[in-house]
Design a protein around this motif. Structure first.
Motif, short mmCIF file in Angstrom:
data_model
loop_
_atom_site.label_atom_id
_atom_site.label_comp_id
_atom_site.label_asym_id
_atom_site.label_seq_id
_atom_site.Cartn_x
_atom_site.Cartn_y
_atom_site.Cartn_z
N ARG A 1 0.87 -1.18 0.00
CA ARG A 1 0.00 0.00 0.00
C ARG A 1 0.91 1.24 0.00
N TYR B 1 -2.01 5.52 0.35
CA TYR B 1 -2.59 4.62 -0.65
C TYR B 1 -4.11 4.67 -0.53
N PRO B 2 -4.83 5.03 -1.60
CA PRO B 2 -6.27 5.31 -1.49
C PRO B 2 -7.23 4.13 -1.71
N PHE B 3 -6.71 2.91 -1.80
CA PHE B 3 -7.57 1.78 -2.13
C PHE B 3 -7.61 0.78 -0.97
N PRO B 4 -8.74 0.09 -0.78
CA PRO B 4 -8.81 -0.90 0.31
C PRO B 4 -7.98 -2.15 0.04
N GLU B 5 -7.85 -2.56 -1.23
CA GLU B 5 -7.11 -3.78 -1.57
C GLU B 5 -5.63 -3.46 -1.75
N SER C 1 -5.56 6.06 -11.01
CA SER C 1 -5.90 4.75 -11.55
C SER C 1 -4.68 3.84 -11.48
N SER D 1 -7.74 -1.43 -12.72
CA SER D 1 -8.31 -2.34 -11.72
C SER D 1 -8.73 -1.56 -10.47
N LYS D 2 -8.17 -0.38 -10.28
CA LYS D 2 -8.50 0.45 -9.13
C LYS D 2 -8.59 1.91 -9.58
N VAL D 3 -9.62 2.63 -9.11
CA VAL D 3 -9.79 4.05 -9.46
C VAL D 3 -10.25 4.80 -8.22
N ALA D 4 -9.65 5.96 -7.96
CA ALA D 4 -10.07 6.83 -6.86
C ALA D 4 -9.98 8.28 -7.34
N TYR E 1 2.74 -3.05 -12.20
CA TYR E 1 1.57 -2.16 -12.28
C TYR E 1 1.92 -0.88 -13.02
#
Length: 130
Positions: free
Chosen positions: A40, A89-93, A57, A67-70, A101
């Motif tokens: 993260r 890090y803005p994503f839960p996963e 992204s 796969s992830k967007v915030a 990446y």
């Protein structure tokens, strides 16, 4: 990962070059660098003058769609003395160790003089999770 300072920035490969971090036409990602030690990672970039939000992204290596967007509002972001902003890090996963990446940050503005978003991209890989 080396951080940008006033007049000195670092490419994703770690090479130093002269820059003006607060320049309106220079948008670059400061971190993560090419190798990341956290699943993260903290994200930082040189802000774009006039941007009202940033769309963050993360793309898996072979994916066309992220796969992830915030979305992060620019209003609450305060640049450091070195001229860049930093967010957790803005994503839960968490990201997967060993997987490549691409991070894309898109600066968006309501300014009619800047109708197109400005985009910065960097490729990286999580090499460990410490």
């Amino acid at each position: 990962m080396q951080k940008a300072t006033a007049g000195i920035c670092f490419s994703p490969s770690g090479r130093a070059y002269s820059c003006t971090p607060r320049s309106a036409n220079r948008f670059l990602i400061v971190s993560p660098g090419p190798e990341v030690l956290q699943a993260r990672p903290e994200l930082s970039w040189v802000p774009v003058v006039g941007a009202n939000q940033y769309v963050i992204s993360i793309f898996d290596e072979e994916e066309v769609e992220p796969s992830k967007v915030a979305t992060v509002a620019a209003l609450g972001l305060i640049p450091s003395q070195a001229g860049y902003v930093k967010i957790p890090y803005p994503f839960p996963e968490a990201l997967t160790v060993g997987k490549p990446y691409q991070l894309q940050i898109e600066a968006q503005s309501n300014d009619v003089n800047q109708p197109e978003p400005i985009v910065a991209k960097v490729f990286f890989q999580v090499t460990a999770d410490q």
